[in-house]
Write a protein that holds these residues in place. Sequence first.
Motif, mmCIF file in Angstrom:
data_model
loop_
_atom_site.group_PDB
_atom_site.id
_atom_site.type_symbol
_atom_site.label_atom_id
_atom_site.label_comp_id
_atom_site.label_asym_id
_atom_site.label_seq_id
_atom_site.Cartn_x
_atom_site.Cartn_y
_atom_site.Cartn_z
ATOM 1 N N GLU A 106 0.830 -1.207 0.000
ATOM 2 C CA GLU A 106 0.000 0.000 0.000
ATOM 3 C C GLU A 106 0.863 1.255 0.000
ATOM 4 O OE1 GLU A 106 -2.608 -0.353 3.330
ATOM 5 O OE2 GLU A 106 -3.867 -1.857 2.329
ATOM 6 N N GLU A 107 1.946 1.220 0.753
ATOM 7 C CA GLU A 107 2.838 2.378 0.786
ATOM 8 C C GLU A 107 3.436 2.637 -0.590
ATOM 9 O OE1 GLU A 107 7.183 3.163 2.606
ATOM 10 O OE2 GLU A 107 5.676 2.501 4.049
ATOM 11 N N GLN A 108 3.881 1.581 -1.255
ATOM 12 C CA GLN A 108 4.451 1.735 -2.589
ATOM 13 C C GLN A 108 3.387 2.147 -3.606
ATOM 14 O OE1 GLN A 108 7.766 1.532 -3.311
ATOM 15 N NE2 GLN A 108 7.868 1.437 -1.088
ATOM 16 N N TYR A 109 2.204 1.627 -3.427
ATOM 17 C CA TYR A 109 1.117 1.841 -4.381
ATOM 18 C C TYR A 109 0.594 3.261 -4.324
ATOM 19 C CZ TYR A 109 -2.823 0.108 -7.134
ATOM 20 O OH TYR A 109 -3.733 -0.128 -8.122
ATOM 21 N N TYR A 110 0.541 3.829 -3.120
ATOM 22 C CA TYR A 110 -0.078 5.128 -2.951
ATOM 23 C C TYR A 110 0.908 6.272 -2.799
ATOM 24 C CZ TYR A 110 -4.377 2.570 -2.217
ATOM 25 O OH TYR A 110 -5.448 1.751 -2.383
ATOM 26 N N SER A 111 2.188 6.007 -2.916
ATOM 27 C CA SER A 111 3.140 7.087 -2.691
ATOM 28 C C SER A 111 3.524 7.767 -3.999
ATOM 29 C CB SER A 111 4.385 6.554 -1.992
ATOM 30 O OG SER A 111 5.068 5.671 -2.835
ATOM 31 N N PHE A 112 3.797 9.035 -3.880
ATOM 32 C CA PHE A 112 4.307 9.820 -4.992
ATOM 33 C C PHE A 112 5.617 10.454 -4.553
ATOM 34 C CE2 PHE A 112 -0.188 9.938 -6.278
ATOM 35 C CZ PHE A 112 -0.036 9.564 -7.597
ATOM 36 N N GLN A 113 6.269 11.162 -5.454
ATOM 37 C CA GLN A 113 7.534 11.803 -5.122
ATOM 38 C C GLN A 113 7.333 12.909 -4.094
ATOM 39 O OE1 GLN A 113 9.199 13.265 -8.717
ATOM 40 N NE2 GLN A 113 10.292 11.389 -9.123
ATOM 41 N N GLY A 114 8.357 13.099 -3.276
ATOM 42 C CA GLY A 114 8.365 14.197 -2.318
ATOM 43 C C GLY A 114 7.230 14.137 -1.331
ATOM 44 N N SER A 115 6.656 15.301 -1.062
ATOM 45 C CA SER A 115 5.622 15.392 -0.041
ATOM 46 C C SER A 115 4.239 15.084 -0.596
ATOM 47 C CB SER A 115 5.624 16.795 0.561
ATOM 48 O OG SER A 115 5.302 17.731 -0.440
ATOM 49 N N GLN A 116 4.113 15.021 -1.914
ATOM 50 C CA GLN A 116 2.796 14.765 -2.487
ATOM 51 C C GLN A 116 2.481 13.286 -2.375
ATOM 52 O OE1 GLN A 116 2.414 15.568 -6.610
ATOM 53 N NE2 GLN A 116 0.210 15.750 -6.504
ATOM 54 N N ARG A 117 1.547 12.940 -1.493
ATOM 55 C CA ARG A 117 1.156 11.549 -1.283
ATOM 56 C C ARG A 117 -0.350 11.457 -1.379
ATOM 57 N NH1 ARG A 117 4.878 8.187 2.353
ATOM 58 N NH2 ARG A 117 3.170 6.796 1.982
ATOM 59 N N VAL A 118 -0.806 10.366 -1.872
ATOM 60 C CA VAL A 118 -2.226 10.107 -1.943
ATOM 61 C C VAL A 118 -2.512 8.993 -0.964
ATOM 62 C CG1 VAL A 118 -4.100 9.349 -3.417
ATOM 63 C CG2 VAL A 118 -2.302 10.785 -4.347
ATOM 64 N N SER A 119 -3.297 9.281 0.066
ATOM 65 C CA SER A 119 -3.550 8.270 1.088
ATOM 66 C C SER A 119 -4.455 7.172 0.563
ATOM 67 C CB SER A 119 -4.146 8.922 2.332
ATOM 68 O OG SER A 119 -5.376 9.520 2.005
ATOM 69 N N SER A 120 -5.459 7.537 -0.176
ATOM 70 C CA SER A 120 -6.304 6.495 -0.755
ATOM 71 C C SER A 120 -6.992 7.060 -1.979
ATOM 72 C CB SER A 120 -7.350 6.007 0.252
ATOM 73 O OG SER A 120 -8.225 7.049 0.566
ATOM 74 N N ILE A 121 -6.629 6.546 -3.119
ATOM 75 C CA ILE A 121 -7.311 6.894 -4.348
ATOM 76 C C ILE A 121 -7.975 5.615 -4.789
ATOM 77 C CG2 ILE A 121 -5.200 6.603 -5.676
ATOM 78 C CD1 ILE A 121 -6.331 8.566 -7.712
ATOM 79 N N GLY A 122 -9.210 5.463 -4.383
ATOM 80 C CA GLY A 122 -9.945 4.236 -4.629
ATOM 81 C C GLY A 122 -10.415 4.128 -6.064
ATOM 82 N N VAL A 123 -11.137 3.072 -6.317
ATOM 83 C CA VAL A 123 -11.656 2.818 -7.651
ATOM 84 C C VAL A 123 -12.615 3.927 -8.068
ATOM 85 C CG1 VAL A 123 -13.029 1.217 -9.026
ATOM 86 C CG2 VAL A 123 -11.324 0.336 -7.458
ATOM 87 N N ASP A 124 -13.471 4.372 -7.119
ATOM 88 C CA ASP A 124 -14.430 5.437 -7.447
ATOM 89 C C ASP A 124 -13.718 6.723 -7.862
ATOM 90 O OD1 ASP A 124 -16.580 3.798 -6.883
ATOM 91 O OD2 ASP A 124 -16.641 4.397 -4.779
ATOM 92 N N THR A 125 -12.681 7.092 -7.127
ATOM 93 C CA THR A 125 -11.926 8.303 -7.450
ATOM 94 C C THR A 125 -11.240 8.154 -8.804
ATOM 95 O OG1 THR A 125 -11.535 8.587 -5.099
ATOM 96 C CG2 THR A 125 -10.187 9.901 -6.586
ATOM 97 N N ALA A 126 -10.683 6.976 -9.060
ATOM 98 C CA ALA A 126 -10.012 6.741 -10.344
ATOM 99 C C ALA A 126 -11.013 6.788 -11.492
ATOM 100 C CB ALA A 126 -9.288 5.398 -10.315
ATOM 101 N N LEU A 127 -12.191 6.218 -11.278
ATOM 102 C CA LEU A 127 -13.228 6.272 -12.317
ATOM 103 C C LEU A 127 -13.633 7.712 -12.601
ATOM 104 C CD1 LEU A 127 -15.460 3.234 -11.305
ATOM 105 C CD2 LEU A 127 -14.187 3.474 -13.433
ATOM 106 N N ARG A 128 -13.795 8.525 -11.552
ATOM 107 C CA ARG A 128 -14.134 9.944 -11.746
ATOM 108 C C ARG A 128 -13.020 10.662 -12.505
ATOM 109 N NH1 ARG A 128 -16.265 9.633 -6.557
ATOM 110 N NH2 ARG A 128 -14.370 10.476 -5.642
#
Length: 184
Positions: A106-128
């Motif tokens: 989950e940490e690898q899946y949801y992390s971005f570079q630097g301070s920009q992190r996405v805690s949870s981008i679920g299927v609904d958010t991705a679909l939107r």
Amino acid sequence: MYVLRVKHIYDVGNDYYMIHIEDHGINSRNREVRQSVKDAFANLRKAINAYRLLPEYAPFYPTDERYSVKGNYWCLHKRLLQHFAGWLEFSAPLDTLLREARLYAEEQYYSFQGSQRVSSIGVDTALRFFGLDHTATQEDLKRQYRLLVKRYHPDTGGDEAKFKTLQHAHTILKAHLNSRSLVG
């Protein structure tokens, strides 16, 4: 019987785990040790193949797409892994290792570079983000992905942060649509 040592456990999603089995005994100068390791690998592979076809495990391997044994890397469902835990040697209790593998994934899946992190981008958010609904197919996703890549790719003057979010959302939806096609 020689007990095979598990070096790493990786979460690959939907309660499937990739285990990396050490094979130090294969390189041993002692012929008996080498043969014991080979026999242990063969016996475990035969037992897993037999058990995964039983009615209680068959739903987890409907098309054999998740089950794989490639050298020292084996992809198994959590229940099958727990069933054969006695055949393997772990560095910590299995439940602890599985929890750590899930957290790391989950940490690898949801992390971005630097301070920009996405805690949870679920299927609904991705679909939107893609402008799709829950009835979307792989072809719909591919079509929308190509359009959005042209818009957000940094080489064409797009926003790099949006492009990273696009890549992340695409990974989520691709995995979701693949798991949906395996189940349905």
